[in-house]
Enzyme design. Structure first.
Site, PDB file in Angstrom:
ATOM      1  N   CYS A  62       0.509   9.433   0.455  1.00 51.00           N
ATOM      2  CA  CYS A  62       0.256   8.179  -0.257  1.00 51.00           C
ATOM      3  C   CYS A  62      -0.351   8.430  -1.629  1.00 51.00           C
ATOM      4  O   CYS A  62      -0.082   7.690  -2.565  1.00 51.00           O
ATOM      5  CB  CYS A  62      -0.647   7.274   0.569  1.00 51.00           C
ATOM      6  SG  CYS A  62      -2.117   8.096   1.159  1.00 51.00           S
ATOM      7  N   GLU A 110       7.325   3.744  -5.150  1.00 51.40           N
ATOM      8  CA  GLU A 110       6.883   4.929  -4.402  1.00 51.40           C
ATOM      9  C   GLU A 110       8.125   5.564  -3.764  1.00 51.40           C
ATOM     10  O   GLU A 110       8.803   4.928  -2.961  1.00 51.40           O
ATOM     11  CB  GLU A 110       5.904   4.467  -3.325  1.00 51.40           C
ATOM     12  CG  GLU A 110       5.266   5.585  -2.550  1.00 51.40           C
ATOM     13  CD  GLU A 110       4.233   5.079  -1.546  1.00 51.40           C
ATOM     14  OE1 GLU A 110       4.485   4.051  -0.899  1.00 51.40           O
ATOM     15  OE2 GLU A 110       3.190   5.739  -1.415  1.00 51.40           O
TER      16      GLU A 110
HETATM   17  P1  NDP Z   1       5.267   1.367   7.728  1.00 52.00           P
HETATM   18  O1  NDP Z   1       4.249   0.720   6.900  1.00 52.00           O
HETATM   19  O2  NDP Z   1       6.377   0.551   8.248  1.00 52.00           O
HETATM   20  O3  NDP Z   1       4.579   2.043   8.999  1.00 52.00           O
HETATM   21  C1  NDP Z   1       3.220   2.310   9.158  1.00 52.00           C
HETATM   22  C2  NDP Z   1       2.787   1.933  10.574  1.00 52.00           C
HETATM   23  O4  NDP Z   1       2.846   0.514  10.746  1.00 52.00           O
HETATM   24  C3  NDP Z   1       3.670   2.508  11.665  1.00 52.00           C
HETATM   25  O5  NDP Z   1       2.866   2.797  12.776  1.00 52.00           O
HETATM   26  C4  NDP Z   1       4.605   1.354  11.931  1.00 52.00           C
HETATM   27  O6  NDP Z   1       5.223   1.437  13.177  1.00 52.00           O
HETATM   28  C5  NDP Z   1       3.667   0.183  11.868  1.00 52.00           C
HETATM   29  N1  NDP Z   1       4.303  -1.105  11.628  1.00 52.00           N
HETATM   30  C6  NDP Z   1       5.534  -1.370  11.122  1.00 52.00           C
HETATM   31  N2  NDP Z   1       5.738  -2.700  11.043  1.00 52.00           N
HETATM   32  C7  NDP Z   1       4.606  -3.289  11.489  1.00 52.00           C
HETATM   33  C8  NDP Z   1       4.182  -4.643  11.643  1.00 52.00           C
HETATM   34  N3  NDP Z   1       4.956  -5.655  11.291  1.00 52.00           N
HETATM   35  N4  NDP Z   1       2.957  -4.886  12.130  1.00 52.00           N
HETATM   36  C9  NDP Z   1       2.138  -3.879  12.452  1.00 52.00           C
HETATM   37  N5  NDP Z   1       2.485  -2.579  12.347  1.00 52.00           N
HETATM   38  C10 NDP Z   1       3.695  -2.278  11.859  1.00 52.00           C
HETATM   39  O7  NDP Z   1       5.826   2.599   6.954  1.00 52.00           O
HETATM   40  P2  NDP Z   1       7.245   3.294   7.198  1.00 52.00           P
HETATM   41  O8  NDP Z   1       7.047   4.292   8.215  1.00 52.00           O
HETATM   42  O9  NDP Z   1       8.325   2.305   7.440  1.00 52.00           O
HETATM   43  O10 NDP Z   1       7.523   3.917   5.781  1.00 52.00           O
HETATM   44  C11 NDP Z   1       8.114   3.138   4.765  1.00 52.00           C
HETATM   45  C12 NDP Z   1       7.488   3.453   3.435  1.00 52.00           C
HETATM   46  O11 NDP Z   1       6.102   3.190   3.487  1.00 52.00           O
HETATM   47  C13 NDP Z   1       7.558   4.899   3.006  1.00 52.00           C
HETATM   48  O12 NDP Z   1       8.732   5.224   2.389  1.00 52.00           O
HETATM   49  C14 NDP Z   1       6.406   4.983   2.074  1.00 52.00           C
HETATM   50  O13 NDP Z   1       6.785   4.530   0.821  1.00 52.00           O
HETATM   51  C15 NDP Z   1       5.393   4.070   2.658  1.00 52.00           C
HETATM   52  N6  NDP Z   1       4.382   4.744   3.471  1.00 52.00           N
HETATM   53  C16 NDP Z   1       3.148   4.899   2.947  1.00 52.00           C
HETATM   54  C17 NDP Z   1       2.199   5.564   3.661  1.00 52.00           C
HETATM   55  C18 NDP Z   1       0.842   5.758   3.134  1.00 52.00           C
HETATM   56  O14 NDP Z   1       0.142   6.618   3.620  1.00 52.00           O
HETATM   57  N7  NDP Z   1       0.402   4.976   2.210  1.00 52.00           N
HETATM   58  C19 NDP Z   1       2.483   6.155   4.950  1.00 52.00           C
HETATM   59  C20 NDP Z   1       3.802   5.887   5.448  1.00 52.00           C
HETATM   60  C21 NDP Z   1       4.698   5.223   4.701  1.00 52.00           C
HETATM   61  P3  NDP Z   1       6.612   2.249  13.293  1.00 52.00           P
HETATM   62  O15 NDP Z   1       6.386   3.606  12.814  1.00 52.00           O
HETATM   63  O16 NDP Z   1       6.894   2.235  14.716  1.00 52.00           O
HETATM   64  O17 NDP Z   1       7.585   1.471  12.461  1.00 52.00           O
END
Ligand code: NDP
Length: 794
Positions: free
Chosen positions: A300, A397
């Site tokens: 991030c 990002e």
């Molecule tokens: P998400 O924000 O979707 O996932 C983070 C967590 O939230 C996962 O455990 C996910 O579950 C869960 N989640 C997803 N939808 C919901 C919801 N509606 N309510 C509550 N929890 C939820 O990130 P992604 O994995 O989809 O990644 C997408 C983009 O996000 C990446 O390309 C990046 O740009 C960014 N990202 C940023 C991060 C950071 O550290 N700032 C970390 C990861 C991603 P599940 O995995 O089962 O979908």
């Protein structure tokens, strides 16, 4: 190949880490993993499971349980049952448990590192040398906070049951960042790992149970986004701590609005990496490697926007390209690899798509000529240069091993470019001139700055961002506070609001009427007529008209916000200067105490002595914040490196404040004073029913040297004005001490720029009680901590 040839070529031979222990563990769970609830392994409803796939090979490693709302409810119930006994164990008791967890992580370090590398695709070098040691450090550090809790935080208690949702990029490390502080301070946890990477959380739960962690203290429910959403929605969860995308962060903000749940969001970033012409360029090149190719750029706070001073840009980019050619991409368990696999095909496609957009928008593409494995999710280290600040790849990002580069000419231009982002997580500044680097650091709108370094983390040093990177901190004292709640606010009762009075006709006699004085708004240091040219009557509780005030509207709020934004000199004023002005306000209010008391008595029907006591309390409160102005300071951390990290308590910026009706002067002062003491500028809507004490206060401000625009006052309907403040993208934080409905609306509408909110949910604060209304209970909300890392030595 013989030794002489190796010596000649200096090439790497394969150096695979053994995965036999990890494979044996996976084999023990070949039937499929369960949820961990109340110390028991709970199978998924109807046997629903999904695959966990190794990104490097596409191999199915395990079958993971899919959690539904019923599973989440069982986990929350287990956490609730365990919470009181866990807290009653006391600080020392919990410290021993956290210490045991730290030791257990170290004992199982190799297994954890291998499982993490297999499951996430990141290289073993990183899981072994960075993730797992930091996990252990987090538990040790927070064992210390548990031990010290009773003495360091006597005025706080635990929040309760915490729902934690973590992403896939640092699965075990994010688990530690979340659960260590929560458990240390007496909370219990339901954690949902990311769907792509659940394995180390499940392994950790086994290790924790073996280490004697009581049942129900840590519950793991695996599943997808819907499982996360069920956890967010559960009414018996007291707080949600989330790390992940800004998009999902927004959904969670909206879903928790008005629920009374507290919330911390650690979201995305587009962090600048600034190289000045006097930087150690070779050192800075290594910095870029760590900034964007660490964890395949799926970080991030990755330094994904490279800003290089124009005069050194050609030579710097040339050096960078040569270094890129030496990077190695391959199987995560090969100890010679710099980069492993991208977490999943969907992420790989996203990276490919964004890079193609970058090229289409005019960027020059350079990719390291490195050998990629034939199968699996791999992407080469990539540089997009000549990127325009408005280009998609400069704003979005990418979350992959792709750095975009731009140039700047002057330090001011560097700061402007760096801050030209909706995110505000981290920044890296490279210069051999310490004066320049330390001048730039406070100007960057981010939560973390690394000077001549990047991606340094430690449990004692808070991490987190501002703007669309979210709010809240993990690590350090500020991170501990996120898992505590003030005892003085625990027993607050719902505010009881009397029906509004109806205006009584006051009989007019043949006498000279008093000069009409309709209070205007106070914007940019001037009294301003309301935009709509409407005013509203102010009535005593018995309905006697006392005067009129302006009926502020959207336009007035916009003008007030613009005035507050322009008054940024206040945020740079010395703390001594701010203190002097707070004392001066107190002095001038005190000089007119009788007049203000009479006004309060007329507006509220309070007996004269009570009204005077409110004015005296307001004077004392201004004095208190004059005192605090130069005392609520940051700290110097000494993390385990040669260097220091300065935790600076910086102002948040423009704070919107919605006041309640009770204690119309004291509540107004109690909310405005901490905000301005810490260098914020405010837009305040005073008590809707009793606004005249605030409008009388204009004259106090005008005679107290308060710079124009620091305090702006817009009278009118609280709910309407609060709505405009909540929706305004140039308001950085919003405090609502008003009805439950206005609190809920403020949280719900704050999603635009993800402003920080502090709301009372319609619960009544005793403004006369300093424990509930003054000092350390408010000051953390008036600052955002920026940690500036300064390594030193050669
Ligand atoms: P998400 O924000 O979707 O996932 C983070 C967590 O939230 C996962 O455990 C996910 O579950 C869960 N989640 C997803 N939808 C919901 C919801 N509606 N309510 C509550 N929890 C939820 O990130 P992604 O994995 O989809 O990644 C997408 C983009 O996000 C990446 O390309 C990046 O740009 C960014 N990202 C940023 C991060 C950071 O550290 N700032 C970390 C990861 C991603 P599940 O995995 O089962 O979908």
């Amino acid at each position: 190949m013989n030794v002489a040839r190796y010596f000649d070529e200096m090439s790497y031979a394969p150096a695979p880490e053994s995965d036999s222990e990890a494979r044996a563990w996976l084999k023990r769970h070949a039937e499929g993993f369960h949820h961990v609830i109340g110390g028991a392994l709970v199978p998924p409803t109807d046997g629903a499971r999904f695959d966990s796939v190794a990104p490097a090979t596409g191999e199915v490693l395990a079958r993971i349980a899919q959690g539904d709302a019923a599973t989440v409810a069982a986990a929350v119930a287990a956490a609730r049952k365990a919470q009181a006994p866990w807290f009653k164990l006391g600080g020392h008791g919990r410290a021993r448990h956290l210490y045991a967890l730290a030791r257990a992580v170290q004992r199982h370090a190799r297994l954890l590192a291998v499982v993490e590398a297999l499951d996430n695709g990141k290289p073993i070098r990183e899981t072994r040398d960075i993730d797992v040691p930091l996990v252990a450090r987090h538990f040790y550090h927070h064992a210390g906070w548990a031990q010290l809790q009773e003495r360091e935080f006597p005025d706080h208690g635990p929040v309760g049951v915490i729902g934690q949702i973590i992403p896939w990029n640092f699965p075990l490390l994010m688990l530690a960042w979340k659960i260590a502080p929560a458990l240390a301070l007496g909370n219990t946890v339901v954690l949902k790992p990311a769907e792509f990477t659940s394995l180390t959380a499940l392994l950790f739960a086994e290790i924790a149970a073996d280490a004697g962690l009581p049942p129900g203290v840590l519950n793991i429910v695996t599943g997808d986004g819907a499982t996360g959403a069920a956890l967010v929605a559960h009414p018996d969860v007291d707080k949600i701590a989330f790390t992940g995308s800004t998009e999902v962060g927004r959904m969670i903000r909206a879903a928790t609005a008005g629920s009374g749940k507290s919330l911390t969001l650690e979201l995305g970033g587009k962090s600048p990496f600034i190289v000045f012409d006097d930087a150690d360029l070779d050192g800075a090149v290594e910095g870029v490697v760590d900034a964007i190719w660490f964890n395949q750029g799926q970080v991030c706070c990755a330094g994904s926007r490279l800003l290089v001073q124009e005069s050194v840009a050609p030579v710097f980019l040339d050096k960078l390209k040569r270094r890129m050619a030496t990077l190695r991409v391959g199987h995560p368990l090969d100890k010679t690899m710099d980069l492993g696999a991208i977490v999943a095909p969907v992420q790989l496609e996203r990276i490919q798509r964004l890079v193609a957009i970058g090229v289409a928008e005019g960027a020059a593409l350079h990719q390291a000529d490195v050998e990629l494995p034939q199968t699996g999710c791999f992407y080469p280290p990539t540089l997009l240069s000549g990127v325009q600040p408005s280009a998609t790849v400069a704003c979005e990002e990418i979350f992959g091993p792709v750095v975009v580069s731009m140039t700047f000419r002057t330090p001011d231009e560097a700061v402007a470019l760096a801050n030209n982002s909706r995110y505000g997580l981290a920044a890296s500044v490279w210069s051999e001139t310490i004066g320049l680097a330390l001048d730039i650091a406070p100007k960057l709108q981010v939560g973390v700055v690394w000077i001549n370094a990047t991606n340094l983390f430690d449990a004692a040093v808070g991490f987190g961002g501002c703007r669309e990177s979210g709010f809240g901190r993990e690590g350090g004292r500020e991170g501990v506070l996120e898992y505590l709640k003030p005892k003085a606010w625990a027993g607050r009762k719902p505010r009881v609001v009397a029906a509004p009075p109806t205006a009584r006709r006051v009989e007019q006699r043949f006498a000279t009427p008093a000069l009409d004085r309709t209070a205007k708004l106070f914007i940019g240091g001037k009294q301003a007529r309301p935009d709509g040219n409407h005013s509203r009557p102010v009535l005593s509780p018995k309905g006697v008209p006392l005067g009129e005030v302006g009926e502020g509207n959207r336009k007035d709020i916009r003008n007030a916000v613009a005035a507050a934004r322009a008054a940024d000199g206040w945020s740079r004023a010395t703390a001594h200067n701010r203190a002097q002005i707070l004392y001066y306000l107190a002095e001038n209010l005190s000089a007119r105490a009788d007049e203000f008391a009479a006004r309060i008595a007329a507006m509220t029907d309070a007996p004269p002595a009570k009204a005077l006591a409110e004015v005296e309390a307001a004077v004392a409160r201004l004095f208190s914040y004059g005192a605090w102005a130069d005392k609520y300071e940051g700290v110097v951390h000494t993390p385990p490196l040669r260097g220091v990290a300065l935790a600076l308590n910086e102002p948040i910026g423009v704070v919107g404040i919605v006041c309640p009706d009770e204690a119309p002067l004291l509540a107004f002062i109690s909310l405005v004073a901490p905000a301005i003491a810490m260098g914020n500028r405010v837009v305040v809507t005073p008590s809707e029913r009793h606004p005249l004490a605030a409008t009388d206060f204009y004259q106090v401000m005008e005679t107290s040297d308060l710079p124009a625009g620091v305090v702006n006052i817009v009278t009118g309907a609280s709910a309407d004005l609060a709505k405009t403040l909540a929706e305004h993208d140039d308001v950085d934080a919003l405090w609502v001490f008003n009805s439950a409905e206005v609190s809920a609306m403020a949280e719900r509408l704050s999603v635009g720029n993800l402003k920080r909110t502090l709301v009372d949910n319609g619960l009544l604060t005793d403004w006369h009680d300093p424990a509930a209304a003054e000092g350390r209970i408010f000051l953390p909300h008036a600052v955002q901590v920026k940690n500036v890392w300064i390594p030193y030595g050669e």
